[in-house]
Design a protein around this motif. Structure first.
Motif, PDB file in Angstrom:
ATOM      1  N   TYR B  46      53.722  40.825  32.710  1.00 28.52           N
ATOM      2  CA  TYR B  46      52.781  39.954  33.427  1.00 28.52           C
ATOM      3  C   TYR B  46      53.026  38.496  33.044  1.00 28.52           C
ATOM      4  O   TYR B  46      53.094  38.174  31.862  1.00 28.52           O
ATOM      5  CB  TYR B  46      51.352  40.359  33.072  1.00 28.52           C
ATOM      6  N   LEU B  47      53.159  37.633  34.030  1.00 29.60           N
ATOM      7  CA  LEU B  47      53.422  36.222  33.751  1.00 29.60           C
ATOM      8  C   LEU B  47      52.217  35.326  34.026  1.00 29.60           C
ATOM      9  O   LEU B  47      52.026  34.310  33.358  1.00 29.60           O
ATOM     10  CB  LEU B  47      54.605  35.735  34.585  1.00 29.60           C
ATOM     11  N   GLY B  48      51.429  35.704  35.042  1.00 30.66           N
ATOM     12  CA  GLY B  48      50.284  34.868  35.360  1.00 30.66           C
ATOM     13  C   GLY B  48      49.719  35.222  36.726  1.00 30.66           C
ATOM     14  O   GLY B  48      50.279  36.042  37.459  1.00 30.66           O
ATOM     15  N   ILE B  49      48.602  34.614  37.050  1.00 31.37           N
ATOM     16  CA  ILE B  49      47.945  34.904  38.321  1.00 31.37           C
ATOM     17  C   ILE B  49      47.269  33.638  38.827  1.00 31.37           C
ATOM     18  O   ILE B  49      46.789  32.810  38.039  1.00 31.37           O
ATOM     19  CB  ILE B  49      46.937  36.073  38.149  1.00 31.37           C
ATOM     20  N   GLU B  50      47.282  33.452  40.140  1.00 26.94           N
ATOM     21  CA  GLU B  50      46.563  32.353  40.793  1.00 26.94           C
ATOM     22  C   GLU B  50      45.746  32.955  41.917  1.00 26.94           C
ATOM     23  O   GLU B  50      46.261  33.776  42.676  1.00 26.94           O
ATOM     24  CB  GLU B  50      47.553  31.330  41.362  1.00 26.94           C
ATOM     25  N   SER B  51      44.512  32.545  42.033  1.00 26.40           N
ATOM     26  CA  SER B  51      43.640  33.174  43.015  1.00 26.40           C
ATOM     27  C   SER B  51      42.618  32.187  43.525  1.00 26.40           C
ATOM     28  O   SER B  51      42.065  31.399  42.751  1.00 26.40           O
ATOM     29  CB  SER B  51      42.932  34.370  42.354  1.00 26.40           C
ATOM     30  N   THR B  52      42.375  32.208  44.821  1.00 27.32           N
ATOM     31  CA  THR B  52      41.293  31.397  45.362  1.00 27.32           C
ATOM     32  C   THR B  52      40.752  32.049  46.625  1.00 27.32           C
ATOM     33  O   THR B  52      41.422  32.842  47.275  1.00 27.32           O
ATOM     34  CB  THR B  52      41.723  29.940  45.612  1.00 27.32           C
ATOM     35  N   ARG B  53      39.501  31.744  46.922  1.00 24.24           N
ATOM     36  CA  ARG B  53      38.803  32.407  48.013  1.00 24.24           C
ATOM     37  C   ARG B  53      37.914  31.398  48.710  1.00 24.24           C
ATOM     38  O   ARG B  53      37.144  30.688  48.059  1.00 24.24           O
ATOM     39  CB  ARG B  53      37.942  33.531  47.411  1.00 24.24           C
ATOM     40  N   GLY B  54      38.061  31.325  50.021  1.00 24.78           N
ATOM     41  CA  GLY B  54      37.246  30.398  50.792  1.00 24.78           C
ATOM     42  C   GLY B  54      35.886  30.978  51.123  1.00 24.78           C
ATOM     43  O   GLY B  54      35.632  32.174  50.905  1.00 24.78           O
ATOM     44  N   THR B  55      35.023  30.139  51.639  1.00 26.36           N
ATOM     45  CA  THR B  55      33.668  30.585  51.975  1.00 26.36           C
ATOM     46  C   THR B  55      33.662  31.574  53.135  1.00 26.36           C
ATOM     47  O   THR B  55      32.686  32.288  53.343  1.00 26.36           O
ATOM     48  CB  THR B  55      32.784  29.378  52.340  1.00 26.36           C
TER      49      THR B  55
END
Lengths: 112, 112
Positions: B46-55
């Motif tokens: 595992y190297l990393g994670i990026e996550s985002t979520r709009g309304t």
């Protein structure tokens, strides 16, 4: 319009663009993002784009491209557009951009 | 903690997971996302994670993996965890998952 980009047969390219907005000039940031997306859709080899942004200003935009030539042509256009604007404003506190070759994909859920 | 995943030397793998939440059981969705992210961080490679979520419930999560073996091991773990939960709830109206080999990356802005 679906928020999902279409799924052509791999291989194709993905440009993963992660940004943290500085919080200054949110309207300018929004206009810039729209301009960039609009430019992208008119490029040869453009396959699609997916973008979302959280309330904390962290955003991920993934654009998809038919091949490396399309990607490089887009890079030149995007850099030119950004260079014209970035002198005037400071939307991004930080960004990362990764170029990746999509090897396979899945979608779902199945059976619904 | 930074929302950005680190940038090890390419090549490495990216899993681009785009989802449209169904809007039912938002709390269950949030717990599931946390569980999956927590499981990911404990996987080898595992190297990393990026996550985002709009309304609007459209979310993009990109996880990064050292090599294909790490990716496949993670796939087995994630599928098992999802299979245990997905019978009970329906968080995703639709999802796409793309496996891509990161060839190069950039970050910025430079000179600030």
């Amino acid at each position: 319009m679906s928020a999902f980009a279409p799924l052509p047969d791999p291989p194709y390219y993905a440009v993963i663009f992660a940004t943290q907005a500085s919080g200054t000039d949110a309207a300018g940031y929004g206009r810039m993002a729209e301009t960039i997306e609009d430019l992208a859709t008119r490029q040869p080899g453009y396959l699609g784009i997916e973008s979302t942004r959280g309330t904390d200003g962290f955003a991920i935009t993934v654009s998809y491209w038919a091949d490396e030539a399309a990607l490089l042509a887009w890079k030149a256009v995007a850099e030119h557009a950004l260079a014209q604007k970035l002198g005037k404003s400071r939307w991004y506190k930080h960004y990362t951009l990764r170029v990746a070759l999509v090897e396979r994909h899945y979608d779902g859920p199945e059976g619904r």
